[in-house]
Write a protein that holds these residues in place. Structure first.
Motif, PDB file in Angstrom:
ATOM      1  N   PHE A  77       0.791  -1.229   0.000  1.00 15.50           N
ATOM      2  CA  PHE A  77       0.000   0.000   0.000  1.00 15.50           C
ATOM      3  C   PHE A  77       0.822   1.277   0.000  1.00 15.50           C
ATOM      4  N   GLY A  78       2.053   1.228   0.463  1.00 13.44           N
ATOM      5  CA  GLY A  78       2.874   2.423   0.554  1.00 13.44           C
ATOM      6  C   GLY A  78       2.948   2.948   1.976  1.00 13.44           C
ATOM      7  N   GLU A  79       3.992   3.722   2.214  1.00 11.71           N
ATOM      8  CA  GLU A  79       4.273   4.204   3.567  1.00 11.71           C
ATOM      9  C   GLU A  79       3.244   5.199   4.083  1.00 11.71           C
ATOM     10  N   LEU A  80       2.715   6.030   3.200  1.00 16.48           N
ATOM     11  CA  LEU A  80       1.733   7.018   3.642  1.00 16.48           C
ATOM     12  C   LEU A  80       0.494   6.340   4.218  1.00 16.48           C
ATOM     13  N   TRP A  81       0.119   5.205   3.647  1.00 12.66           N
ATOM     14  CA  TRP A  81      -1.022   4.469   4.169  1.00 12.66           C
ATOM     15  C   TRP A  81      -0.730   3.908   5.555  1.00 12.66           C
ATOM     16  N   LEU A  82       0.530   3.606   5.822  1.00 11.55           N
ATOM     17  CA  LEU A  82       0.875   3.112   7.152  1.00 11.55           C
ATOM     18  C   LEU A  82       0.661   4.182   8.214  1.00 11.55           C
ATOM     19  N   LEU A  83       1.007   5.424   7.874  1.00  9.97           N
ATOM     20  CA  LEU A  83       0.703   6.530   8.798  1.00  9.97           C
ATOM     21  C   LEU A  83      -0.790   6.579   9.077  1.00  9.97           C
ATOM     22  N   ARG A  84      -1.563   6.516   8.029  1.00 12.30           N
ATOM     23  CA  ARG A  84      -3.023   6.589   8.169  1.00 12.30           C
ATOM     24  C   ARG A  84      -3.568   5.417   8.974  1.00 12.30           C
ATOM     25  N   ILE A  85      -3.099   4.218   8.655  1.00 11.46           N
ATOM     26  CA  ILE A  85      -3.566   3.026   9.371  1.00 11.46           C
ATOM     27  C   ILE A  85      -3.204   3.120  10.850  1.00 11.46           C
ATOM     28  N   GLY A  86      -1.981   3.564  11.148  1.00 12.55           N
ATOM     29  CA  GLY A  86      -1.566   3.718  12.542  1.00 12.55           C
ATOM     30  C   GLY A  86      -2.437   4.702  13.297  1.00 12.55           C
ATOM     31  N   VAL A  87      -2.726   5.830  12.673  1.00  5.86           N
ATOM     32  CA  VAL A  87      -3.582   6.835  13.317  1.00  5.86           C
ATOM     33  C   VAL A  87      -4.993   6.285  13.496  1.00  5.86           C
ATOM     34  N   ILE A  88      -5.513   5.597  12.491  1.00  5.65           N
ATOM     35  CA  ILE A  88      -6.860   5.016  12.590  1.00  5.65           C
ATOM     36  C   ILE A  88      -6.915   3.989  13.722  1.00  5.65           C
ATOM     37  N   LEU A  89      -5.888   3.152  13.834  1.00  4.76           N
ATOM     38  CA  LEU A  89      -5.862   2.171  14.916  1.00  4.76           C
ATOM     39  C   LEU A  89      -5.831   2.848  16.284  1.00  4.76           C
ATOM     40  N   LEU A  90      -5.065   3.916  16.405  1.00  2.00           N
ATOM     41  CA  LEU A  90      -4.996   4.610  17.694  1.00  2.00           C
ATOM     42  C   LEU A  90      -6.286   5.364  18.004  1.00  2.00           C
ATOM     43  N   VAL A  91      -6.919   5.919  16.987  1.00  2.49           N
ATOM     44  CA  VAL A  91      -8.226   6.552  17.202  1.00  2.49           C
ATOM     45  C   VAL A  91      -9.226   5.497  17.676  1.00  2.49           C
ATOM     46  N   ALA A  92      -9.206   4.337  17.018  1.00  4.35           N
ATOM     47  CA  ALA A  92     -10.092   3.248  17.430  1.00  4.35           C
ATOM     48  C   ALA A  92      -9.770   2.800  18.857  1.00  4.35           C
ATOM     49  N   PHE A  93      -8.478   2.742  19.201  1.00  2.00           N
ATOM     50  CA  PHE A  93      -8.066   2.366  20.551  1.00  2.00           C
ATOM     51  C   PHE A  93      -8.691   3.295  21.588  1.00  2.00           C
ATOM     52  N   PHE A  94      -8.584   4.602  21.368  1.00  2.00           N
ATOM     53  CA  PHE A  94      -9.138   5.537  22.346  1.00  2.00           C
ATOM     54  C   PHE A  94     -10.663   5.552  22.326  1.00  2.00           C
ATOM     55  N   MET A  95     -11.255   5.306  21.176  1.00  4.94           N
ATOM     56  CA  MET A  95     -12.722   5.199  21.125  1.00  4.94           C
ATOM     57  C   MET A  95     -13.191   3.983  21.930  1.00  4.94           C
ATOM     58  N   ILE A  96     -12.452   2.887  21.833  1.00  7.17           N
ATOM     59  CA  ILE A  96     -12.800   1.685  22.597  1.00  7.17           C
ATOM     60  C   ILE A  96     -12.684   1.966  24.088  1.00  7.17           C
ATOM     61  N   ILE A  97     -11.621   2.653  24.500  1.00  2.00           N
ATOM     62  CA  ILE A  97     -11.483   3.003  25.919  1.00  2.00           C
ATOM     63  C   ILE A  97     -12.664   3.858  26.365  1.00  2.00           C
ATOM     64  N   LEU A  98     -13.040   4.836  25.541  1.00  2.00           N
ATOM     65  CA  LEU A  98     -14.164   5.703  25.910  1.00  2.00           C
ATOM     66  C   LEU A  98     -15.477   4.925  25.967  1.00  2.00           C
ATOM     67  N   MET A  99     -15.667   4.003  25.023  1.00  2.00           N
ATOM     68  CA  MET A  99     -16.905   3.216  25.022  1.00  2.00           C
ATOM     69  C   MET A  99     -16.950   2.234  26.188  1.00  2.00           C
ATOM     70  N   LEU A 100     -15.821   1.601  26.497  1.00  2.40           N
ATOM     71  CA  LEU A 100     -15.789   0.653  27.604  1.00  2.40           C
ATOM     72  C   LEU A 100     -15.861   1.359  28.955  1.00  2.40           C
ATOM     73  N   GLY A 101     -15.355   2.577  28.995  1.00  4.41           N
ATOM     74  CA  GLY A 101     -15.369   3.335  30.249  1.00  4.41           C
ATOM     75  C   GLY A 101     -14.589   2.607  31.326  1.00  4.41           C
ATOM     76  N   GLU A 102     -15.197   2.451  32.476  1.00  2.00           N
ATOM     77  CA  GLU A 102     -14.513   1.833  33.605  1.00  2.00           C
ATOM     78  C   GLU A 102     -14.257   0.349  33.391  1.00  2.00           C
ATOM     79  N   LYS A 103     -14.934  -0.263  32.435  1.00  2.00           N
ATOM     80  CA  LYS A 103     -14.703  -1.676  32.115  1.00  2.00           C
ATOM     81  C   LYS A 103     -13.399  -1.880  31.348  1.00  2.00           C
ATOM     82  N   SER A 104     -12.814  -0.793  30.857  1.00  2.00           N
ATOM     83  CA  SER A 104     -11.588  -0.920  30.059  1.00  2.00           C
ATOM     84  C   SER A 104     -10.439  -1.531  30.851  1.00  2.00           C
ATOM     85  N   ALA A 105     -10.415  -1.347  32.149  1.00  2.00           N
ATOM     86  CA  ALA A 105      -9.348  -1.917  32.980  1.00  2.00           C
ATOM     87  C   ALA A 105      -9.394  -3.439  32.987  1.00  2.00           C
TER      88      ALA A 105
END
Length: 179
Positions: A77-105
């Motif tokens: 896919f190319g290196e630029l897509w890796l930047l995008r994929i990494g950011v998308i994964l981290l956005v999803a990570f923080f969205m999951i933490i926010l959705m799980l709330g106190e259950k995230s631990a």
């Protein structure tokens, strides 16, 4: 060294190189606002050093895996897509933490792996793009500026995040920082 010589040195960097410095600085700023407080959040929810240790162990253990996967994806896919994929994964990570709330631990294993994969993918793409956009004549300047701006925002970020967390009600500050 005068202002004109500094301007001449900055001219050695292409517009794309300067843009990558800005992107890297913004990424480090976002990371410094939020990543350090994932551990504090897990502690406040679970009061367990084991949960924090497991989260960090799996985050750092998954980084090499992320680099291997990113190396494969870079050819497809190319290196630029890796930047995008990494950011998308981290956005999803923080969205999951926010959705799980106190259950995230209670899901630190998957959260650690997910965060490590996102960070590893982003940094692999960033470093490959850095190497592609620079040469022997300007790589030191690029690295110096990138390091300078990254260091500055990583020093300020935790203080800003801490202020927001302390002045937010219960976990509202964490939601703001993670968001």
């Amino acid at each position: 060294m005068g202002v004109s010589s500094t301007a001449q040195r900055l001219d050695k960097l292409s517009a794309a190189s300067r843009l990558v410095i800005v992107i890297g600085t913004l990424f480090v700023a976002a990371s410094s606002l939020s990543n350090i407080f994932v551990n504090v959040y897990i502690w406040k929810v679970d009061h367990s050093f084991v949960a924090i240790g497991l989260f960090n162990l799996l985050l750092y253990a998954s980084l090499p895996l992320a680099f291997v996967i990113a190396g494969y994806l870079a050819h497809r896919f190319g290196e630029l897509w890796l930047l995008r994929i990494g950011v998308i994964l981290l956005v999803a990570f923080f969205m999951i933490i926010l959705m799980l709330g106190e259950k995230s631990a209670h899901h630190v294993i998957w959260l650690g792996i997910f965060s490590g994969l996102g960070q590893g993918t982003y940094w692999f793409g960033y470093h490959v793009i850095t190497f592609d956009l620079t040469n022997d004549a300007n790589r030191g300047l690029f690295g110096g500026l990138s390091g300078l701006f990254g260091s500055l925002v990583s020093m300020v970020g935790p203080f800003v995040a801490g202020y927001l967390i302390v002045h937010g009600a219960r976990f509202a500050g964490y939601h703001l920082v993670f968001g």
